[in-house]
Design a protein around this motif. Structure first.
Motif, PDB file in Angstrom:
ATOM      1  N   LYS A 195      -8.019  -0.819  -4.208  1.00 46.46           N
ATOM      2  CA  LYS A 195      -6.590  -0.615  -3.979  1.00 46.46           C
ATOM      3  C   LYS A 195      -6.116  -1.120  -2.618  1.00 46.46           C
ATOM      4  O   LYS A 195      -4.927  -1.330  -2.425  1.00 46.46           O
ATOM      5  N   ASN A 197       0.826  -1.212   0.000  1.00 45.79           N
ATOM      6  CA  ASN A 197       0.000   0.000   0.000  1.00 45.79           C
ATOM      7  C   ASN A 197       0.858   1.259   0.000  1.00 45.79           C
ATOM      8  O   ASN A 197       0.539   2.249  -0.672  1.00 45.79           O
ATOM      9  N   PHE A 253      -1.182  -1.464 -10.796  1.00 47.57           N
ATOM     10  CA  PHE A 253      -1.636  -0.085 -10.610  1.00 47.57           C
ATOM     11  C   PHE A 253      -0.448   0.882 -10.644  1.00 47.57           C
ATOM     12  O   PHE A 253      -0.540   1.964 -11.237  1.00 47.57           O
ATOM     13  N   CYS A 254       0.652   0.503 -10.013  1.00 51.11           N
ATOM     14  CA  CYS A 254       1.850   1.350 -10.035  1.00 51.11           C
ATOM     15  C   CYS A 254       2.404   1.492 -11.453  1.00 51.11           C
ATOM     16  O   CYS A 254       2.927   2.551 -11.832  1.00 51.11           O
ATOM     17  N   CYS A 302      -1.335  -4.485  -7.011  1.00 52.96           N
ATOM     18  CA  CYS A 302      -0.662  -3.237  -6.640  1.00 52.96           C
ATOM     19  C   CYS A 302       0.410  -2.873  -7.663  1.00 52.96           C
ATOM     20  O   CYS A 302       0.541  -1.712  -8.070  1.00 52.96           O
ATOM     21  N   CYS A 322       4.293   5.701  -5.481  1.00 50.36           N
ATOM     22  CA  CYS A 322       4.404   5.778  -6.944  1.00 50.36           C
ATOM     23  C   CYS A 322       3.471   6.826  -7.525  1.00 50.36           C
ATOM     24  O   CYS A 322       3.888   7.662  -8.344  1.00 50.36           O
ATOM     25  N   TYR A 376      -9.398   0.814  -9.297  1.00 47.35           N
ATOM     26  CA  TYR A 376      -8.308   1.240  -8.423  1.00 47.35           C
ATOM     27  C   TYR A 376      -8.833   1.808  -7.102  1.00 47.35           C
ATOM     28  O   TYR A 376      -8.367   1.434  -6.022  1.00 47.35           O
ATOM     29  N   MET A 381       2.129   1.845  -3.557  1.00 52.06           N
ATOM     30  CA  MET A 381       1.136   2.451  -4.440  1.00 52.06           C
ATOM     31  C   MET A 381       1.050   3.952  -4.217  1.00 52.06           C
ATOM     32  O   MET A 381       1.055   4.746  -5.167  1.00 52.06           O
ATOM     33  N   SER A 382       0.963   4.373  -2.961  1.00 49.76           N
ATOM     34  CA  SER A 382       0.882   5.809  -2.649  1.00 49.76           C
ATOM     35  C   SER A 382       2.141   6.531  -3.111  1.00 49.76           C
ATOM     36  O   SER A 382       2.075   7.616  -3.696  1.00 49.76           O
TER      37      SER A 382
END
Length: 631
Positions: free
Chosen positions: A605, A515, A577-578, A574, A521, A601, A518-519
């Motif tokens: 996410k 997590n 998404f990145c 994840c 990136c 997403y 993801m934030s």
């Protein structure tokens, strides 16, 4: 920023040392705009001032207390006849500072993404794609992920005489050159996975554009800032004609380097041909004389420039701050007094007798048309190269502002540095380039995008190296193949639906890391720090690989294995998404295997899916083919 009539509570309870300083701002003076990590408040003692903070303007008087949170940009100007006196108090509030870091970014809900228009006088090279086109596309794909409405806009409209020069050199007609160049540009952008909501062609025929053009000219002609000036313009005695834009060269009045009469590639200053030092013809090398002629100009007013400078500073990232820093340098040297409105170019939009709109005014027309197509925009980003910084990052918002465009729709310049090839700038004219269409026909666009994102820097030039591209691509593809092959192997030890069961502390840490990645990136990509994102993706791939290998010890424990498999599948999600803003094709293939897509997403996410029957064999086969054929 908070304004009250009492000391802020956060300072009343402060027991540690508070720093203090008395300041006096004389009439018509102001403080330098700045931000800092300290918590600060001002106590106004006397006089009247105008505070600018985070695009807000507030009047201050005696008795006011103003509190600033960490990183709030602020400046105060004394518009009165007496000294403006205040005392500043500040200290470092580490708890508040950490809270600021932990806050999720607040995103604009309706974003206009405009990219510098390529000139249709030839094909694109990788240097072109590495800058504004890649960075703006990454921004657009981030908007898709986080659910922000956007409107992306580009085109080939614009009458620079670069096109005339190239057509004459290649012995083809103007129209023929534009037609084949546009086709090559479309193909390159498509191969690079870049597309737009609206693309304004070089020969627009729509009624909407004609309406925009007429409205723009009406607003321009009615503007009180429009003036007529007699200027000494470069003139060729050999051909008995005025010489303008790319046909004239000379010393840049800002940095002294030789430049053509449009923009200086060295310092970015937008050029008025009349101010070039020792002008000469860029083709024949004839030394040009100066001959008087009347032209239209817009005079830059200090009050408007100051407001735009504040807005530039408040766009608190490196690629936008460069506009603020250089705008001040141009102003200090007296090189931004007038904006050329009319040009003696032969093709273009008539504005003053036989004179046509200058290059920067055509850019303003293009932006005006883009805004008219997307009037809901509450923020406007303009992506361009360093050599377009002055014209597009500074003069463009000034022009649109005096024509009545709201502040929220004025373009914010996002300036990318040059991408070099073998430590020398890509150059179409010198044929020092890697042509996009040829290269992308034999190299996967995702891997090219990944590498260009990796070498991209918000503050310095990047350097393209083919060997580095292959090394990074090989590392990336090998890691991808490994983690998906290991899934297929590990999954053979489990039967049934995969759903997380009991967790160990290592599982919790791994979940938090996914997590966090993801934030990290998305935040970095939205701040144009793509290299940091690529580095984090590589780190994430290695972390997933290590987690899978460690999971092998649980292959005979169905209860723990199902948690591990569930977290591994979540890790793939994840990762996808990145990757989506960087490598959209590979990302989409991963999400397809997981039976989801980027539209999920926001809702998925943080959710660990319940899965059944995952098979990455086809994806592994495609990745292996890339590795075999290309790497």
């Amino acid at each position: 920023m908070k304004i009250t009539k009492k000391i802020p509570d956060s300072f009343k309870t402060k027991t540690n040392k508070i720093n203090t300083r008395d300041l006096v701002i004389p009439p018509s003076e102001k403080t330098n705009i700045h931000n800092h990590h300290d918590r600060e408040y001002w106590s106004v003692k006397s006089g009247e001032g105008v505070l600018y903070s985070n695009n807000k303007k507030v009047k201050l008087t005696s008795g006011d207390y103003i509190e600033f949170s960490p990183f709030e940009a602020h400046t105060v100007e004394n518009l009165g006849n007496e000294d403006f006196c205040f005392t500043s108090y500040w200290y470092v509030d580490w708890e508040s500072l950490l809270a600021v870091f932990d806050q999720e970014q607040q995103f604009d809900s309706k974003l206009m993404i405009e990219t510098a228009f390529p000139t249709p006088n030839g094909p694109l090279h990788l240097g072109h794609l590495s800058g504004a086109y890649l960075i703006s596309d990454i921004q657009k794909r981030c908007c898709e992920l986080i659910g922000i409405e956007y409107f992306s806009y580009c085109g080939t409209y614009g009458h620079t005489n670069h096109i005339d020069k190239t057509a004459i050199c290649q012995k083809v007609s103007y129209d023929n050159l534009v037609s084949r160049s546009e086709e090559a540009i479309f193909t390159a952008l498509e191969r690079f996975q870049v597309n737009y909501n609206s693309f304004l062609p070089h020969f627009p025929s729509s009624e909407e554009f004609q309406y925009s053009k007429n409205m723009f000219l009406n607003l321009l002609n009615a503007s009180p800032f429009l003036i007529e000036r007699e200027v000494d313009h470069p003139y060729s005695e050999a051909s008995k004609e005025y010489v303008c834009e790319s046909y004239v060269a000379g010393g840049c009045p800002q940095c002294g380097e030789i430049t053509i009469g449009i923009e200086c590639e060295n310092c970015g200053l937008y050029q008025d041909e009349c101010n070039l030092i020792a002008p000469f013809h860029s083709v024949t090398k004839e030394n040009l004389v100066l001959k008087p002629v009347n032209r239209l100009y817009i005079k830059l007013e200090k009050e408007i420039s100051d407001k735009l400078l504040i807005q530039m500073y408040c766009n608190n990232n490196a690629m936008s701050r460069v506009c603020y820093d250089n705008y001040n340098k141009y102003l200090d040297k007296g090189n931004l007094k007038y904006i050329p409105v009319s040009s003696l170019r032969k093709k273009g939009v008539p504005v003053y007798g036989e004179q046509v709109l200058s290059v920067v005014m055509e850019r303003a027309l293009r932006s005006y048309h883009g805004i008219s197509q997307y009037p809901r925009a509450n923020r406007h980003l303009f992506f361009c190269g360093y050599d377009n910084m002055c014209g597009s990052g500074m003069l463009l918002p000034y022009i649109l502002k005096i024509l009545g465009i709201p502040n929220s729709q004025l373009p914010v310049g996002v300036i990318n540095n040059f991408c070099l090839l073998e430590n020398k700038k890509f150059s179409t004219g010198e044929n020092h380039a890697i042509w996009a269409n040829e290269f992308l026909s034999s190299h996967p666009s995702d891997l090219v995008r990944l590498y260009l994102s990796y070498i991209q820097s918000p503050t310095i030039n990047s350097n393209f190296c083919l060997k580095e591209l292959y090394n990074l691509s090989n590392q990336f593809v090998t890691l991808l193949i490994t983690i998906f092959e290991e899934w297929n192997r590990l999954n053979t030890y489990y039967t049934g639906i995969v759903e997380a069961g009991p967790w160990l502390k290592q599982d919790i840490i791994f979940y938090k890391e996914l997590n966090s990645s993801m934030s990290f990136c998305i935040d970095n990509l939205l701040s144009y720090a793509s290299k940091a994102t690529v580095n984090r993706v590589i780190y994430l791939l290695k972390s997933i690989k290590d987690y899978i290998f460690e999971s092998d010890s649980y292959r005979y424990n169905q209860n723990y294995l199902r948690t591990r498999l569930a977290l591994i599948s979540y890790a793939y999600q994840c990762l996808a998404f990145c990757l989506y803003p960087l490598t959209p094709i590979i990302s989409t293939c991963i999400l397809d295997c997981l039976n989801t897509d980027i539209a999920n997403y926001q809702s998925q996410k943080n959710e660990i899916p319940v899965i059944e029957g995952l098979d990455f064999s086809k994806l592994i086969e495609e990745l292996s083919k890339i590795k075999e054929d290309v790497l």
